[in-house]
Design a protein around this motif. Structure first.
Motif, short mmCIF file in Angstrom:
data_model
loop_
_atom_site.label_atom_id
_atom_site.label_comp_id
_atom_site.label_asym_id
_atom_site.label_seq_id
_atom_site.Cartn_x
_atom_site.Cartn_y
_atom_site.Cartn_z
N UNK A 55 52.03 -10.53 -14.01
CA UNK A 55 53.12 -10.48 -13.04
C UNK A 55 54.33 -9.75 -13.63
N UNK A 56 54.68 -10.08 -14.86
CA UNK A 56 55.82 -9.43 -15.50
C UNK A 56 55.57 -7.94 -15.73
N UNK A 57 54.35 -7.58 -16.10
CA UNK A 57 54.00 -6.16 -16.28
C UNK A 57 54.13 -5.42 -14.96
N UNK A 58 53.56 -5.99 -13.89
CA UNK A 58 53.62 -5.38 -12.56
C UNK A 58 55.08 -5.21 -12.12
N UNK A 59 55.89 -6.24 -12.32
CA UNK A 59 57.30 -6.17 -11.91
C UNK A 59 58.04 -5.07 -12.66
N UNK A 60 57.76 -4.91 -13.94
CA UNK A 60 58.42 -3.86 -14.73
C UNK A 60 58.04 -2.48 -14.21
N UNK A 83 52.08 -0.99 -4.66
CA UNK A 83 50.76 -0.84 -5.28
C UNK A 83 50.45 -2.01 -6.21
N UNK A 84 49.21 -2.44 -6.22
CA UNK A 84 48.83 -3.55 -7.12
C UNK A 84 48.71 -3.07 -8.56
N UNK A 85 48.64 -4.03 -9.46
CA UNK A 85 48.39 -3.75 -10.86
C UNK A 85 46.93 -3.33 -11.00
N UNK A 86 46.69 -2.28 -11.76
CA UNK A 86 45.31 -1.81 -11.94
C UNK A 86 44.84 -2.02 -13.35
#
Length: 86
Positions: A55-60, A83-86
């Motif tokens: 979640x934190x990676x995606x938000x960044x 876009x979602x995290x891939x």
């Protein structure tokens, strides 16, 4: 509560006309987190460490888009999907 992204079983949502600070909600099974957008930080809730990291990676990666979606929701307009995290 509009859904703005879904990845790896994680659902990211924002509320219309929600309270400050700008934030989003992340749901994963029975877990729910509240994450501020600037700075990106978990302010409420619990989830497995791996889920929190994603979640934190995606938000960044999508901080600017999250800010734009927050501004749309604040004026009762529908946010854009992110876009979602891939």
């Amino acid at each position: 509560m509009p859904t703005i992204s879904i990845f790896y079983g994680i659902i990211i949502k924002m509320l219309f006309d929600d309270h400050n600070p700008p934030h989003f909600h992340a749901e994963y099974g029975e877990y729910e987190l509240v994450v501020t957008i600037s700075p990106i930080k978990i302010i409420k809730g619990e989830a497995p460490k791996r889920v929190k990291s994603m979640i934190l990676e995606w938000a960044a990666l999508h901080q600017e888009e999250l800010i734009q979606d927050w501004e749309l929701c604040a004026t009762l307009k529908s946010p854009f999907p992110i876009e979602p995290l891939e």
